[in-house]
Motif scaffolding. Structure first.
Motif, PDB file in Angstrom:
ATOM      1  N   MET A  14       0.845  -1.204   0.000  1.00 14.00           N
ATOM      2  CA  MET A  14       0.000   0.000   0.000  1.00 14.00           C
ATOM      3  C   MET A  14       0.875   1.246   0.000  1.00 14.00           C
ATOM      4  SD  MET A  14      -2.968  -1.072   2.760  1.00 14.00           S
ATOM      5  CE  MET A  14      -3.963   0.363   2.373  1.00 14.00           C
ATOM      6  N   GLU A  15       0.404   2.288  -0.673  1.00 15.19           N
ATOM      7  CA  GLU A  15       1.118   3.556  -0.686  1.00 15.19           C
ATOM      8  C   GLU A  15       0.943   4.258   0.657  1.00 15.19           C
ATOM      9  OE1 GLU A  15       3.086   4.659  -2.970  1.00 15.19           O
ATOM     10  OE2 GLU A  15       2.712   3.059  -4.420  1.00 15.19           O
ATOM     11  N   TRP A  16       1.926   5.118   0.987  1.00 11.89           N
ATOM     12  CA  TRP A  16       1.901   5.778   2.289  1.00 11.89           C
ATOM     13  C   TRP A  16       0.681   6.661   2.468  1.00 11.89           C
ATOM     14  CZ3 TRP A  16       1.770  11.023   3.040  1.00 11.89           C
ATOM     15  CH2 TRP A  16       2.050  11.821   1.931  1.00 11.89           C
ATOM     16  N   TYR A  17       0.250   7.338   1.387  1.00  9.51           N
ATOM     17  CA  TYR A  17      -0.898   8.233   1.515  1.00  9.51           C
ATOM     18  C   TYR A  17      -2.192   7.444   1.684  1.00  9.51           C
ATOM     19  CZ  TYR A  17      -1.091   7.258  -3.523  1.00  9.51           C
ATOM     20  OH  TYR A  17      -1.126   6.648  -4.745  1.00  9.51           O
ATOM     21  N   GLU A  18      -2.257   6.236   1.108  1.00 10.01           N
ATOM     22  CA  GLU A  18      -3.430   5.396   1.322  1.00 10.01           C
ATOM     23  C   GLU A  18      -3.519   4.961   2.785  1.00 10.01           C
ATOM     24  OE1 GLU A  18      -3.794   3.232  -3.045  1.00 10.01           O
ATOM     25  OE2 GLU A  18      -2.523   2.327  -1.497  1.00 10.01           O
ATOM     26  N   VAL A  19      -2.370   4.634   3.346  1.00  7.34           N
ATOM     27  CA  VAL A  19      -2.334   4.252   4.763  1.00  7.34           C
ATOM     28  C   VAL A  19      -2.703   5.438   5.645  1.00  7.34           C
ATOM     29  CG1 VAL A  19      -0.860   3.444   6.651  1.00  7.34           C
ATOM     30  CG2 VAL A  19      -0.622   2.465   4.354  1.00  7.34           C
ATOM     31  N   GLY A  20      -2.102   6.604   5.368  1.00  7.09           N
ATOM     32  CA  GLY A  20      -2.384   7.793   6.182  1.00  7.09           C
ATOM     33  C   GLY A  20      -3.845   8.182   6.152  1.00  7.09           C
ATOM     34  N   LEU A  21      -4.420   8.243   4.957  1.00  9.63           N
ATOM     35  CA  LEU A  21      -5.834   8.620   4.833  1.00  9.63           C
ATOM     36  C   LEU A  21      -6.738   7.529   5.411  1.00  9.63           C
ATOM     37  CD1 LEU A  21      -5.829  10.172   1.232  1.00  9.63           C
ATOM     38  CD2 LEU A  21      -6.030  11.394   3.416  1.00  9.63           C
ATOM     39  N   GLY A  22      -6.342   6.272   5.205  1.00 11.28           N
ATOM     40  CA  GLY A  22      -7.144   5.180   5.740  1.00 11.28           C
ATOM     41  C   GLY A  22      -7.157   5.171   7.259  1.00 11.28           C
ATOM     42  N   LEU A  23      -5.980   5.354   7.856  1.00 10.53           N
ATOM     43  CA  LEU A  23      -5.903   5.420   9.317  1.00 10.53           C
ATOM     44  C   LEU A  23      -6.737   6.563   9.869  1.00 10.53           C
ATOM     45  CD1 LEU A  23      -2.121   4.736  10.052  1.00 10.53           C
ATOM     46  CD2 LEU A  23      -4.037   3.453  10.985  1.00 10.53           C
ATOM     47  N   LEU A  24      -6.584   7.743   9.258  1.00  8.16           N
ATOM     48  CA  LEU A  24      -7.309   8.916   9.728  1.00  8.16           C
ATOM     49  C   LEU A  24      -8.815   8.729   9.576  1.00  8.16           C
ATOM     50  CD1 LEU A  24      -7.227  11.802  10.812  1.00  8.16           C
ATOM     51  CD2 LEU A  24      -7.024  12.613   8.450  1.00  8.16           C
ATOM     52  N   GLY A  25      -9.240   8.242   8.410  1.00 11.86           N
ATOM     53  CA  GLY A  25     -10.667   8.055   8.165  1.00 11.86           C
ATOM     54  C   GLY A  25     -11.287   7.037   9.101  1.00 11.86           C
ATOM     55  N   LEU A  26     -10.581   5.917   9.295  1.00 10.81           N
ATOM     56  CA  LEU A  26     -11.092   4.880  10.189  1.00 10.81           C
ATOM     57  C   LEU A  26     -11.122   5.369  11.634  1.00 10.81           C
ATOM     58  CD1 LEU A  26     -12.127   2.014  10.256  1.00 10.81           C
ATOM     59  CD2 LEU A  26      -9.758   1.195  10.404  1.00 10.81           C
ATOM     60  N   LEU A  27     -10.100   6.128  12.031  1.00  8.08           N
ATOM     61  CA  LEU A  27     -10.052   6.664  13.390  1.00  8.08           C
ATOM     62  C   LEU A  27     -11.211   7.623  13.641  1.00  8.08           C
ATOM     63  CD1 LEU A  27      -8.453   6.871  16.063  1.00  8.08           C
ATOM     64  CD2 LEU A  27      -7.154   8.741  15.030  1.00  8.08           C
ATOM     65  N   VAL A  28     -11.462   8.526  12.699  1.00  5.40           N
ATOM     66  CA  VAL A  28     -12.580   9.476  12.836  1.00  5.40           C
ATOM     67  C   VAL A  28     -13.911   8.739  12.912  1.00  5.40           C
ATOM     68  CG1 VAL A  28     -13.851  11.308  11.654  1.00  5.40           C
ATOM     69  CG2 VAL A  28     -11.351  11.384  11.735  1.00  5.40           C
ATOM     70  N   LEU A  29     -14.063   7.705  12.079  1.00  6.00           N
ATOM     71  CA  LEU A  29     -15.304   6.924  12.078  1.00  6.00           C
ATOM     72  C   LEU A  29     -15.522   6.241  13.423  1.00  6.00           C
ATOM     73  CD1 LEU A  29     -17.738   5.622  10.624  1.00  6.00           C
ATOM     74  CD2 LEU A  29     -16.168   3.799   9.875  1.00  6.00           C
ATOM     75  N   LEU A  30     -14.487   5.620  13.949  1.00  7.09           N
ATOM     76  CA  LEU A  30     -14.615   4.888  15.214  1.00  7.09           C
ATOM     77  C   LEU A  30     -14.885   5.827  16.386  1.00  7.09           C
ATOM     78  CD1 LEU A  30     -11.723   2.316  14.685  1.00  7.09           C
ATOM     79  CD2 LEU A  30     -14.178   1.847  14.661  1.00  7.09           C
ATOM     80  N   ILE A  31     -14.202   6.978  16.406  1.00  5.41           N
ATOM     81  CA  ILE A  31     -14.464   7.956  17.461  1.00  5.41           C
ATOM     82  C   ILE A  31     -15.871   8.511  17.316  1.00  5.41           C
ATOM     83  CG2 ILE A  31     -13.798  10.222  18.379  1.00  5.41           C
ATOM     84  CD1 ILE A  31     -10.906   9.558  17.634  1.00  5.41           C
ATOM     85  N   GLY A  32     -16.296   8.730  16.061  1.00  8.33           N
ATOM     86  CA  GLY A  32     -17.632   9.282  15.800  1.00  8.33           C
ATOM     87  C   GLY A  32     -18.759   8.384  16.275  1.00  8.33           C
ATOM     88  N   ILE A  33     -18.557   7.062  16.244  1.00  3.43           N
ATOM     89  CA  ILE A  33     -19.613   6.156  16.703  1.00  3.43           C
ATOM     90  C   ILE A  33     -19.536   5.901  18.204  1.00  3.43           C
ATOM     91  CG2 ILE A  33     -19.774   5.036  14.450  1.00  3.43           C
ATOM     92  CD1 ILE A  33     -18.197   2.684  15.585  1.00  3.43           C
ATOM     93  N   GLY A  34     -18.596   6.600  18.876  1.00  4.74           N
ATOM     94  CA  GLY A  34     -18.557   6.554  20.335  1.00  4.74           C
ATOM     95  C   GLY A  34     -17.548   5.612  20.947  1.00  4.74           C
ATOM     96  N   LEU A  35     -16.665   5.022  20.154  1.00  5.88           N
ATOM     97  CA  LEU A  35     -15.640   4.132  20.707  1.00  5.88           C
ATOM     98  C   LEU A  35     -14.608   4.971  21.459  1.00  5.88           C
ATOM     99  CD1 LEU A  35     -15.071   1.040  20.556  1.00  5.88           C
ATOM    100  CD2 LEU A  35     -13.396   1.565  18.775  1.00  5.88           C
ATOM    101  N   PRO A  36     -14.230   4.586  22.683  1.00  4.65           N
ATOM    102  CA  PRO A  36     -13.200   5.330  23.420  1.00  4.65           C
ATOM    103  C   PRO A  36     -11.924   5.447  22.592  1.00  4.65           C
ATOM    104  CG  PRO A  36     -14.270   3.761  24.874  1.00  4.65           C
ATOM    105  CD  PRO A  36     -14.780   3.472  23.486  1.00  4.65           C
ATOM    106  N   ILE A  37     -11.238   6.568  22.736  1.00  2.68           N
ATOM    107  CA  ILE A  37     -10.084   6.872  21.883  1.00  2.68           C
ATOM    108  C   ILE A  37      -8.998   5.795  21.930  1.00  2.68           C
ATOM    109  CG2 ILE A  37      -8.174   8.501  21.549  1.00  2.68           C
ATOM    110  CD1 ILE A  37     -10.149  10.747  22.145  1.00  2.68           C
ATOM    111  N   PRO A  38      -8.621   5.250  23.102  1.00  2.00           N
ATOM    112  CA  PRO A  38      -7.588   4.208  23.086  1.00  2.00           C
ATOM    113  C   PRO A  38      -7.971   3.007  22.217  1.00  2.00           C
ATOM    114  CG  PRO A  38      -7.905   5.012  25.315  1.00  2.00           C
ATOM    115  CD  PRO A  38      -8.990   5.615  24.485  1.00  2.00           C
ATOM    116  N   PHE A  39      -9.225   2.554  22.320  1.00  3.07           N
ATOM    117  CA  PHE A  39      -9.679   1.414  21.525  1.00  3.07           C
ATOM    118  C   PHE A  39      -9.814   1.793  20.053  1.00  3.07           C
ATOM    119  CE2 PHE A  39     -11.327   0.619  25.831  1.00  3.07           C
ATOM    120  CZ  PHE A  39     -10.697  -0.595  26.084  1.00  3.07           C
TER     121      PHE A  39
END
Length: 433
Positions: free
Chosen positions: A1-26
């Protein structure tokens, strides 16, 4: 995977998980795992995740974190913190002495504890009812105490500076000493804000305040413990006698003795301090562990390095880069608390700042001041809700926010002064070498 795909994927998934109420560490750990599975098998990733968790919990430097948290909890649950406010309030016979005393008490508390929220809670719990009783305006009373708590994360020992040093591999001692002059300057700026407020809104500050003077014994029992604990930390670290972790251990033991001896601490308060420290460290420990895993994935895919190279390819001036980074943190601080921001963003941001030519000790102080703005900005400004909560319905959250605005202006001014005069943060560390 390209670095920008990883960066955007990590950020997008993190925002989604926090948005649905998952505690930040998890959320951090869950966002990291799909990308970890791209480079390791499921069984191997379980082992590497366990090793990352273990490496955090046995980190010698990180032992200072629970010790400083425990130290602050002890002071907050004894009479030492509240008495400091009373001493400064009653000893300063000028108009607005309760407001100036609150700033001084928060600064004094910051010299022995690294938590902004604990500072606001400890001093605010005593000062806010007293200021409202004396006739201070609700916005001034709540604003000065919410902002005053931020002094605890700039004056050493500071948990934010400690975490910054761990993430960026900078000297903890240099970071602590670099925060001294900016911290004292910030306390001065806050006092100027109160002075100007009294001119513009004279009705918010009473003309006279009735307060009994303290006896010499009470003064000694108030100033002595704070001065002694702060002296032990400073001398031990900067005299080369002990590491920050060892200094924290000695200071915590000394605080236990003083809290029981002259601070009126009882066994129940001691147990509450222990349990509160464990609850805090349970969250911080998970956050540190998940942040380490998150950082490992970022580093493996070279996201920080590639991001830095891409950013520098635009040929922006260093101060334009700095302005973009600070604006990014101020906006992000409206939604995340400082510790989470440190472990999510710093692994990517600090290489960029180093490549732009900025001293990382200096940037650590600027970064910490920016984090202070974060705890005062809604909707996730922790200090706002602490002060509103201890007011027991007397002050609305809107009044706390409006009361903080001039003090946020003082924080922005401090950043401007640090940019214009970097030696404000660098002079003391240079003298200590």
């Amino acid at each position: 995977m390209e670095w920008y795909e990883v960066g955007l994927g990590l950020l997008g998934l993190l925002v989604l998980l926090i948005g649905i109420g998952l505690p930040i560490p998890f959320a951090l750990a869950a966002a990291s795992l799909p990308f970890l599975w791209q480079i390791q098998s499921f069984q191997t990733s379980l082992v590497s995740s366990q090793l990352k968790l273990w490496s955090v919990w046995i980190n010698y430097i990180l032992l200072a974190v629970p010790l400083f948290v425990f130290l602050g909890e002890l002071i907050g649950r004894s009479h030492i913190g509240p008495r400091l406010y009373q001493f400064l309030h009653q000893g300063v016979r000028v108009r607005g002495s309760a407001a100036y005393g609150s700033i001084g008490a928060c600064a004094g508390f910051g010299a022995v504890s690294g938590s902004s929220m604990v500072g606001s809670l400890t001093i605010g719990g005593v000062a806010l009812p007293e200021m409202l009783r004396l006739g201070y305006g609700k916005e001034l009373s709540s604003g000065v105490l919410a902002a005053g708590g931020t002094l605890s994360v700039l004056l050493p020992p500071s948990l934010i500076l400690l975490f910054y040093g761990i993430v960026t591999d900078q000297s903890i001692g240099d970071l602590f000493i670099a925060g001294v002059i900016p911290g004292l300057l910030l306390a001065t700026l806050f006092s100027v804000v109160v002075m100007i407020w009294g001119v513009i809104h004279p009705d918010d500050i009473p003309d006279s305040e009735q307060a009994a003077r303290m006896t010499l014994f009470q003064i000694a029992a108030t100033v002595g413990p704070i001065a002694l604990i702060g002296l032990v930390i400073v001398v031990a670290i900067y005299g080369g006698i002990a590491t920050p972790t060892e200094a924290a251990a000695v200071a915590a033991l000394l605080t236990v003795i003083l809290a029981f001896g002259v601070g009126g601490l009882r066994w129940e308060g001691f147990k509450e301090a222990l349990f509160s420290t464990m609850r805090t460290m349970g969250y911080l420990g998970l956050l540190l562990s998940a942040g380490t895993l998150f950082g490992f994935v970022l580093t493996y895919y070279r996201v920080p390095q590639e991001f830095t190279e891409l950013f520098l390819s635009f040929d922006l001036s260093p101060y334009t880069v700095l302005a973009i980074v600070l604006l990014f943190y101020i906006v992000l601080g409206m939604f995340l608390e400082p510790v989470s921001m440190t472990f999510i963003t710093l692994p990517t941001i600090f290489p960029l700042m180093a490549a732009a030519g900025f001293d990382l000790i200096w940037f650590g102080v600027v970064y910490t001041v920016t984090m202070e703005i974060a705890v005062l900005t809604p909707p996730v400004g922790l200090n706002l809700y602490v002060i509103q909560g201890i007011s027991r319905g007397q002050v609305s959250i809107g009044q706390v926010i409006r009361g903080c605005l001039p003090f946020i202006g003082a924080l922005v001014l401090l950043i401007g002064l640090l940019v214009a005069f970097p030696q404000l943060a660098l002079w003391l560390p240079e003298q200590m070498q």
